[in-house]
Design a protein around this motif. Structure first.
Motif, mmCIF file in Angstrom:
data_model
loop_
_atom_site.group_PDB
_atom_site.id
_atom_site.type_symbol
_atom_site.label_atom_id
_atom_site.label_comp_id
_atom_site.label_asym_id
_atom_site.label_seq_id
_atom_site.Cartn_x
_atom_site.Cartn_y
_atom_site.Cartn_z
ATOM 1 N N ARG A 279 0.859 -1.209 -0.072
ATOM 2 C CA ARG A 279 0.124 0.072 0.065
ATOM 3 C C ARG A 279 0.932 1.519 0.079
ATOM 4 O O ARG A 279 1.975 1.296 0.440
ATOM 5 C CB ARG A 279 -0.887 -0.092 1.197
ATOM 6 N N GLY B 238 -4.985 4.562 3.113
ATOM 7 C CA GLY B 238 -6.206 4.780 2.183
ATOM 8 C C GLY B 238 -7.083 3.489 2.564
ATOM 9 O O GLY B 238 -6.948 2.351 3.030
ATOM 10 N N ASN B 239 -8.336 3.386 1.930
ATOM 11 C CA ASN B 239 -9.185 2.464 1.889
ATOM 12 C C ASN B 239 -9.569 1.685 0.753
ATOM 13 O O ASN B 239 -10.054 2.372 -0.420
ATOM 14 C CB ASN B 239 -10.662 3.275 2.289
ATOM 15 N N ASP B 240 -9.150 0.859 0.540
ATOM 16 C CA ASP B 240 -8.935 -0.018 -0.774
ATOM 17 C C ASP B 240 -9.873 -1.326 -0.781
ATOM 18 O O ASP B 240 -9.646 -1.917 0.481
ATOM 19 C CB ASP B 240 -7.523 -0.180 -1.486
ATOM 20 N N THR B 241 -10.136 -1.869 -1.894
ATOM 21 C CA THR B 241 -10.891 -3.193 -1.777
ATOM 22 C C THR B 241 -9.765 -4.443 -2.004
ATOM 23 O O THR B 241 -8.937 -4.141 -2.648
ATOM 24 C CB THR B 241 -11.687 -3.478 -3.144
ATOM 25 N N ASN C 207 -13.690 -4.084 2.134
ATOM 26 C CA ASN C 207 -12.566 -2.892 1.897
ATOM 27 C C ASN C 207 -11.643 -2.807 3.310
ATOM 28 O O ASN C 207 -12.300 -3.017 4.390
ATOM 29 C CB ASN C 207 -13.281 -1.227 1.846
#
Length: 437
Positions: free
Chosen positions: A173, A202-205, A216
C-alpha cells in the motif's frame, strides 16, 4: 497483548542503555556535547528502531451504491528496525529544512491462535519505506524540534494455517506519513532522536465478494522511533551560537500535553480455546500533569508524577447504521496515571528518560439502534512503561516527546470466562512543563 512483557523489557533496556551511555559521557566531560556551534547543515546517516501499532478498518461496501457496513476494527502491535539517510540545511540561525528517506522492517501486526491446531494466522507490516521532508526549529543550540510529512509505502503479509492447510497473501500500500520529533546532540557528530509518526494507507478493496459486496480495508499506523544519526561535519563549525537556558531539573512542575495513539485489545475465548490479538482503534487525547523531579550528581534525574487525561480514542465494533441497523462502539474516555521516572542528561539542557507505574482507565461501550442508545461502562487498572526526551526551552519551561505502552486487566463481561477483553494502548504525547524553582 502477548508481546507486552517483551516490549516492556525492550523499552526499559533500550532507553536505559541510552541514558546510561549518555550519563557516562557527561561524567567524563559535559563539554564533549558542545553547548554551542554545532553545525546542523549537511548529510547524515542513521539507524534505530521502535515500537508501534496498526489498525485495519474493515467494511463491506455495496458495489452498486454508497452504503457500507462497518466490521470490527482489527489491530495489533510490535517492534521494528530502520536505517535512514538525510540532508538538512539551516535557512536561518534557528530554522532548518531537510529531507530524508528510511527503510524499516518489523513485526507490527495481529495474530490468531486456536487450540488444537485449528487455526494459526498473523497479519504483519513486514517492510516498507518513507520519503519525507521536515521543518525544524532549534529549541537550544543542541536540540531540534521538528515536524515531518511525506510519502509512505508498506508491505503487508497475511499467512498461517487453517485445519493444517497453509495460506498466504501479500499486499503493498502507498499512503502519507506525518510526524513530530526531537533530536539532540549527544557527543561529537552523533545525535539522538525521539519521533512519532502517523501513516495512512487509504481505503481499498482487497476481496470482491461478488453480488454481496466488496471487502475494503483501511490500514493506519502509529509508530514511535528512537534512533542515532551521524552528521558529517557536525563539528566543523559554522553552526548556531545563541545561549542555552539555565534550567534546574530539581523542583515541582505542572504540565499539559496533547497526544495520539492506538488501541490493541486482545480477545480470549472459551477459557483458552482461542486467542485473538486483536481488536484495534485509535484517536487523540489531552492530558494535565503535576510532578516533582530531583537531580542527582549533576547527571541523573529521578521523579514522580500524576496525570489525568480525557480521550477520544475509540474502537468500532460494528456499524450498520447506513443500512438502518445498529452501531456498536467502544470508547476509552478518561483515566489517570501515577508514574515514576529515571533519566540521564545527554547534554546540559536535554534529558533522556524511562517511565513506568500504575494506570487506570474508564471505558464506555455505546450501542446506537435508531433513536435508542444503550450504554455499558467499566473501568480497569494496569501498568504503563515508556520513555522519551525532554529539553529545556527557557529557565522554567521544558517540552517533551514521550511514548507509553499501557496494558490493563482483562474484562470478562460476567461471561464466566467464555469471553475476555484485555485492553492495551500505544500512545505518544507532546507536552510542555512549567518548573517552579
Amino acid at each position: 497483548m502477548k508481546f507486552g512483557k517483551t516490549l516492556q523489557a525492550l523499552l526499559l533496556g533500550a532507553v536505559s542503555a541510552v541514558a546510561i551511555n549518555s550519563a557516562a559521557l557527561a561524567a567524563d566531560s559535559v563539554a564533549e556535547a558542545p553547548a554551542a556551534g554545532f553545525n546542523w547543515s549537511g548529510l547524515y546517516v542513521g539507524f534505530g528502531g521502535g515500537v508501534g501499532a496498526v489498525k485495519h478498518g474493515l467494511e463491506i461496501a455495496n458495489p452498486n451504491g454508497p452504503e457500507t457496513m462497518g466490521l470490527p476494527d482489527l489491530g495489533g502491535g510490535g517492534v521494528f528496525g530502520e536505517v535512514t539517510v538525510g540532508y538538512d540545511y539551516m535557512v536561518s540561525d534557528r530554522f532548518l529544512l531537510g529531507a530524508f528517506a528510511d527503510g524499516h522492517f518489523g513485526n507490527i501486526g495481529l495474530s490468531l491462535e486456536a487450540a488444537g491446531g485449528f487455526a494459526d494466522a498473523t497479519l504483519n507490516n513486514t517492510y516498507g519505506f518513507d520519503v519525507a521532508a521536515r521543518a525544524g526549529y532549534l529549541l537550544t543550540p543542541t536540540t531540534l524540534g521538528y515536524v515531518l510529512g511525506g510519502y509512505s509505502w508498506q508491505q503487508f503479509k497475511l499467512d498461517g494455517t487453517i485445519v493444517g492447510t497453509p495460506f498466504e497473501f501479500d499486499e503493498s500500500r502507498s499512503g502519507y506519513v506525518l510526524g513530530v520529533g526531537l533530536e539532540t546532540v549527544v557527543s561529537g557528530n552523533w545525535t539522538l532522536k525521539s519521533e512519532y509518526r502517523y501513516a495512512n494507507y487509504g481505503n481499498d478493496t482487497v476481496v470482491d465478494l461478488g453480488g454481496t459486496g466488496l471487502l475494503n480495508v483501511a490500514p493506519t499506523t502509529h509508530t514511535f522511533h528512537v534512533g542515532a544519526n551521524y552528521r558529517f561535519g557536525g563539528q566543523n563549525g559554522g553552526g548556531t551560537s545563541f545561549a542555552a537556558p539555565a534550567y534546574s531539573w530539581t523542583g515541582f512542575y505542572v504540565g499539559g500535553a496533547l497526544g495520539a495513539g492506538a488501541i490493541t485489545d486482545e480477545i480470549n475465548l472459551g477459557g483458552g480455546a482461542a486467542s485473538f490479538n486483536g481488536i484495534g482503534g485509535e484517536g487523540a487525547f489531552g492530558e494535565l500533569s503535576v510532578g516533582y523531579d530531583h537531580e542527582l550528581n549533576g547527571n541523573w534525574v529521578v521523579g514522580i508524577m500524576v496525570d489525568g487525561r480525557y480521550s477520544g480514542m475509540s474502537t468500532q465494533l460494528f456499524d450498520a447504521s447506513a443500512l438502518g441497523g445498529p452501531k456498536l462502539e467502544g470508547k476509552a474516555d478518561y483515566g489517570f496515571d501515577i508514574l515514576a521516572r529515571v533519566g540521564a542528561k545527554v547534554n546540559e539542557s536535554t534529558l533522556a528518560y524511562v517511565i513506568g507505574g500504575y494506570s487506570w482507565q474508564h471505558v464506555t461501550e455505546d450501542r446506537l439502534d435508531g433513536a435508542d442508545v444503550t450504554e455499558f461502562d467499566w473501568s480497569v487498572g494496569g501498568f504503563s512503561v515508556g520513555g522519551g526526551l525532554e529539553t529545556a526551552v527557557t529557565n522554567n519551561m521544558s517540552v517533551n516527546l514521550e511514548y507509553r505502552y499501557s496494558k490493563f486487566e482483562g474484562q470478562d463481561y460476567d461471561s464466566g470466562g467464555m469471553w475476555e477483553t484485555v485492553p492495551a494502548f500505544h500512545t505518544v504525547r507532546v507536552g510542555a512543563k512549567y518548573k517552579f524553582n
